[in-house]
Design a protein around this motif. Structure first.
Motif, mmCIF file in Angstrom:
data_model
loop_
_atom_site.group_PDB
_atom_site.id
_atom_site.type_symbol
_atom_site.label_atom_id
_atom_site.label_comp_id
_atom_site.label_asym_id
_atom_site.label_seq_id
_atom_site.Cartn_x
_atom_site.Cartn_y
_atom_site.Cartn_z
ATOM 1 N N GLY A 1 -12.025 -43.895 75.461
ATOM 2 C CA GLY A 1 -11.250 -45.123 75.280
ATOM 3 C C GLY A 1 -11.889 -46.382 75.840
ATOM 4 N N PHE A 2 -13.213 -46.388 75.986
ATOM 5 C CA PHE A 2 -13.905 -47.581 76.492
ATOM 6 C C PHE A 2 -14.300 -48.486 75.331
ATOM 7 C CE2 PHE A 2 -16.084 -45.386 80.409
ATOM 8 C CZ PHE A 2 -14.836 -45.149 80.945
ATOM 9 N N TYR A 3 -14.566 -49.735 75.689
ATOM 10 C CA TYR A 3 -15.213 -50.671 74.771
ATOM 11 C C TYR A 3 -16.723 -50.506 74.991
ATOM 12 C CZ TYR A 3 -17.058 -55.232 73.388
ATOM 13 O OH TYR A 3 -17.807 -56.219 72.826
ATOM 14 N N SER A 4 -17.517 -50.535 73.919
ATOM 15 C CA SER A 4 -18.967 -50.443 74.159
ATOM 16 C C SER A 4 -19.732 -51.392 73.245
ATOM 17 C CB SER A 4 -19.467 -49.010 73.988
ATOM 18 O OG SER A 4 -19.611 -48.693 72.633
ATOM 19 N N GLU A 5 -20.861 -51.840 73.749
ATOM 20 C CA GLU A 5 -21.770 -52.669 72.951
ATOM 21 C C GLU A 5 -23.141 -52.016 72.995
ATOM 22 O OE1 GLU A 5 -21.861 -56.664 74.527
ATOM 23 O OE2 GLU A 5 -19.789 -57.070 73.908
ATOM 24 N N GLY A 6 -23.833 -51.992 71.866
ATOM 25 C CA GLY A 6 -25.180 -51.424 71.829
ATOM 26 C C GLY A 6 -26.186 -52.497 71.441
ATOM 27 N N TYR A 7 -27.287 -52.548 72.145
ATOM 28 C CA TYR A 7 -28.356 -53.506 71.825
ATOM 29 C C TYR A 7 -29.636 -52.726 71.563
ATOM 30 C CZ TYR A 7 -25.160 -57.013 73.628
ATOM 31 O OH TYR A 7 -24.072 -57.820 73.822
ATOM 32 N N GLU A 8 -30.093 -52.751 70.309
ATOM 33 C CA GLU A 8 -31.329 -52.035 69.969
ATOM 34 C C GLU A 8 -32.415 -53.083 69.750
ATOM 35 O OE1 GLU A 8 -30.727 -49.138 66.896
ATOM 36 O OE2 GLU A 8 -29.093 -48.196 68.037
ATOM 37 N N LEU A 9 -33.284 -53.227 70.741
ATOM 38 C CA LEU A 9 -34.276 -54.296 70.694
ATOM 39 C C LEU A 9 -35.627 -53.757 70.215
ATOM 40 C CD1 LEU A 9 -33.482 -55.979 74.151
ATOM 41 C CD2 LEU A 9 -32.409 -56.419 71.942
ATOM 42 N N PRO A 10 -36.406 -54.593 69.523
ATOM 43 C CA PRO A 10 -37.712 -54.123 69.048
ATOM 44 C C PRO A 10 -38.691 -53.859 70.195
ATOM 45 C CG PRO A 10 -37.403 -56.467 68.586
ATOM 46 C CD PRO A 10 -36.099 -55.963 69.125
ATOM 47 N N ALA A 11 -39.676 -52.996 69.952
ATOM 48 C CA ALA A 11 -40.635 -52.587 70.991
ATOM 49 C C ALA A 11 -41.369 -53.787 71.582
ATOM 50 C CB ALA A 11 -41.630 -51.596 70.411
ATOM 51 N N GLU A 12 -41.537 -54.869 70.787
ATOM 52 C CA GLU A 12 -42.317 -56.010 71.293
ATOM 53 C C GLU A 12 -41.475 -57.012 72.106
ATOM 54 O OE1 GLU A 12 -42.134 -54.940 68.217
ATOM 55 O OE2 GLU A 12 -41.387 -56.487 66.877
ATOM 56 N N THR A 13 -40.234 -56.660 72.411
ATOM 57 C CA THR A 13 -39.373 -57.523 73.248
ATOM 58 C C THR A 13 -40.099 -57.870 74.559
ATOM 59 O OG1 THR A 13 -37.426 -56.452 72.350
ATOM 60 C CG2 THR A 13 -37.120 -57.607 74.430
ATOM 61 N N THR A 14 -39.996 -59.135 74.963
ATOM 62 C CA THR A 14 -40.677 -59.540 76.209
ATOM 63 C C THR A 14 -39.758 -59.323 77.411
ATOM 64 O OG1 THR A 14 -39.863 -61.804 76.120
ATOM 65 C CG2 THR A 14 -41.954 -61.365 74.973
ATOM 66 N N GLN A 15 -40.375 -59.338 78.587
ATOM 67 C CA GLN A 15 -39.618 -59.202 79.845
ATOM 68 C C GLN A 15 -38.559 -60.309 79.934
ATOM 69 O OE1 GLN A 15 -40.562 -56.740 82.184
ATOM 70 N NE2 GLN A 15 -38.980 -57.248 83.661
ATOM 71 N N ALA A 16 -38.957 -61.528 79.568
ATOM 72 C CA ALA A 16 -38.037 -62.671 79.684
ATOM 73 C C ALA A 16 -36.843 -62.480 78.744
ATOM 74 C CB ALA A 16 -38.772 -63.966 79.362
ATOM 75 N N ILE B 1 -23.729 -51.766 82.835
ATOM 76 C CA ILE B 1 -24.913 -52.060 82.009
ATOM 77 C C ILE B 1 -25.895 -50.911 82.184
ATOM 78 C CG2 ILE B 1 -26.857 -53.636 81.624
ATOM 79 C CD1 ILE B 1 -25.163 -55.810 83.078
ATOM 80 N N LEU B 2 -26.315 -50.373 81.057
ATOM 81 C CA LEU B 2 -27.296 -49.294 81.136
ATOM 82 C C LEU B 2 -28.497 -49.673 80.281
ATOM 83 C CD1 LEU B 2 -26.708 -45.591 81.000
ATOM 84 C CD2 LEU B 2 -28.269 -46.563 79.350
ATOM 85 N N VAL B 3 -29.652 -49.739 80.898
ATOM 86 C CA VAL B 3 -30.880 -49.977 80.131
ATOM 87 C C VAL B 3 -31.601 -48.635 80.039
ATOM 88 C CG1 VAL B 3 -33.042 -51.252 79.981
ATOM 89 C CG2 VAL B 3 -31.009 -52.367 80.931
ATOM 90 N N GLN B 4 -31.757 -48.145 78.829
ATOM 91 C CA GLN B 4 -32.340 -46.809 78.646
ATOM 92 C C GLN B 4 -33.813 -46.819 79.061
ATOM 93 O OE1 GLN B 4 -30.540 -44.027 77.459
ATOM 94 N NE2 GLN B 4 -32.375 -42.899 78.011
ATOM 95 N N LEU B 5 -34.170 -45.904 79.958
ATOM 96 C CA LEU B 5 -35.564 -45.764 80.411
ATOM 97 C C LEU B 5 -36.178 -44.556 79.720
ATOM 98 C CD1 LEU B 5 -35.075 -46.383 84.241
ATOM 99 C CD2 LEU B 5 -35.587 -48.073 82.457
ATOM 100 N N PRO B 6 -37.466 -44.446 79.574
ATOM 101 C CA PRO B 6 -38.463 -45.427 80.007
ATOM 102 C C PRO B 6 -38.542 -46.621 79.055
ATOM 103 C CG PRO B 6 -39.546 -43.572 78.893
ATOM 104 C CD PRO B 6 -38.078 -43.261 78.936
ATOM 105 N N LEU B 7 -38.980 -47.754 79.607
ATOM 106 C CA LEU B 7 -39.228 -48.942 78.794
ATOM 107 C C LEU B 7 -40.666 -48.876 78.267
ATOM 108 C CD1 LEU B 7 -37.693 -51.661 81.149
ATOM 109 C CD2 LEU B 7 -36.730 -50.856 78.989
ATOM 110 N N PRO B 8 -40.956 -49.592 77.173
ATOM 111 C CA PRO B 8 -42.355 -49.656 76.731
ATOM 112 C C PRO B 8 -43.245 -50.139 77.876
ATOM 113 C CG PRO B 8 -40.896 -50.684 75.128
ATOM 114 C CD PRO B 8 -40.051 -50.363 76.326
ATOM 115 N N PRO B 9 -44.519 -49.707 77.900
ATOM 116 C CA PRO B 9 -45.379 -49.943 79.071
ATOM 117 C C PRO B 9 -45.612 -51.411 79.433
ATOM 118 C CG PRO B 9 -46.571 -48.802 77.290
ATOM 119 C CD PRO B 9 -45.156 -48.871 76.884
ATOM 120 N N HIS B 10 -45.458 -52.351 78.492
ATOM 121 C CA HIS B 10 -45.712 -53.760 78.856
ATOM 122 C C HIS B 10 -44.542 -54.360 79.663
ATOM 123 C CE1 HIS B 10 -43.257 -54.241 75.222
ATOM 124 N NE2 HIS B 10 -42.982 -55.460 75.644
ATOM 125 N N LEU B 11 -43.448 -53.612 79.784
ATOM 126 C CA LEU B 11 -42.294 -54.152 80.520
ATOM 127 C C LEU B 11 -42.244 -53.574 81.936
ATOM 128 C CD1 LEU B 11 -39.667 -53.978 77.649
ATOM 129 C CD2 LEU B 11 -40.820 -56.021 78.521
#
Ligand code: NDP
Length: 285
Positions: free
Chosen positions: A61-76, A94-104
């Motif tokens: 019964g939670f509200y959820s939002e999903g953000y699927e960002l491209p691999a080239e997303t910058t740190q900023a 807030i959950l950021v799925q790990l691992p992140l691409p190596p440039h981050l």
């Protein structure tokens, strides 16, 4: 024959409790717990985890939002999103799925998450609170294992607990929780000498190294409780743990299978953390 600790059934029971608590919380406060899940890149396994997390949110019964960002997303760009979510009142976790691409930079990213919304409990502030035993959130996998033990009537008190693996997300917090539960804890890793001598002392053995079927019957004390955290893919695509289930099961007194043991509990504990975050943020508002 060992008791099979059924993570799927226990996880369903815990989720039902969370759903009931959530309904009550919503009724009392008018607030719906909200979780944002962010993933960067195309890793198929990570995408499956993210989908499962959002499905679990719907289930309780939670509200959820999903953000699927491209691999080239910058740190900023990623930090700007986290900053927006930190300030969003609908979002409590807030959950950021790990691992992140190596440039981050993962460490920098974790630091940018508001510790009150850090439902993975990976922010150094929350890690520190676990060390002193005064935590708001526990990392989901070790917390799920403690819940499995408790609900199976297994106590750590006074027992020899051996954790194999010392990662920040599994091994180290697992050892801390067993210590807080009054176990006598030993942590082993890849440089440990005479590993099987140590594992054979364990009343409760936690295997978390990521090596398929590594732990065999000769490494386990008769009557031990064996918790298999490993999730390894065999060449045929089948999922297998770190424990050689067929040989260890006859020796152990209780054992978690893979799949269907520790895995299902991890997401369930994320739901528990998100509800707690919503409660704390609502109480403070
Ligand atoms: P890491 O790779 O981060 O850590 C592995 C640990 O195991 C390290 O501490 C390493 O030692 C140790 N290790 C590796 N080989 C040996 C060996 N031969 N003998 C003794 N110790 C060894 O893995 P994670 O902790 O992230 O994950 C461990 C396993 O758990 C993986 O299979 C992962 O997929 C699974 N997992 C399952 C979850 C679930 O929900 N069920 C959640 C998270 C992970 P050293 O530090 O010296 O390198």
């Amino acid at each position: 024959m060992a008791m099979r600790i059924d993570g799927k059934a226990i996880s369903q029971a815990v989720r039902a409790e969370i759903a009931a608590e959530t309904a009550k919380f919503k009724e009392e406060t008018g607030v719906t717990p909200g979780l944002a899940v962010v993933i960067v890149g195309e890793d198929p396994a990570s995408r499956v985890y993210v989908r499962n997390k959002r499905t679990a949110c719907e289930q309780v019964g939670f509200y959820s939002e999903g953000y699927e960002l491209p691999a080239e997303t910058t740190q900023a760009e990623l930090e700007a999103l986290v900053d927006k979510l930190n300030r969003d009142e609908k979002i409590h976790g807030i959950l950021v799925q790990l691992p992140l691409p190596p440039h981050l930079d993962e460490e920098k990213l974790l630091l940018s998450i508001d510790p009150r919304k850090d439902v993975d409990a990976f922010h150094p502030y929350n890690v520190g609170r676990i060390m002193i035993g005064e935590y708001a959130f526990l990392p989901c996998t070790p917390a799920g294992i403690m819940e499995l033990l408790t609900r199976s009537g297994i106590s750590c008190e006074g027992k020899e607990c051996v954790v194999v693996g010392r990662s920040n997300i599994v091994g180290k917090p697992m050892a801390m929780l067993m210590l807080q539960a009054n176990g006598t804890v030993t942590v082993c890793h890849s440089r440990t000498r005479n590993l099987s001598e140590i594992t054979r002392r364990a009343d409760i053995l936690v295997a978390a190294i990521g090596k398929a079927d590594f732990f065999t019957a000769d490494m386990v004390k008769p009557g031990a409780v064996v918790i298999d955290v490993g999730m390894n893919r065999r060449p045929d695509g089948k999922l297998t743990g770190d424990v050689d289930y067929a040989s260890v099961e006859p020796v152990a007194s209780a054992i978690t299978p893979v799949p269907g043991g520790v895995g299902p509990m991890t997401i369930t504990m994320l739901m528990k953390n998100t509800l707690r975050a919503a409660r704390e943020q609502t109480a403070r508002a």
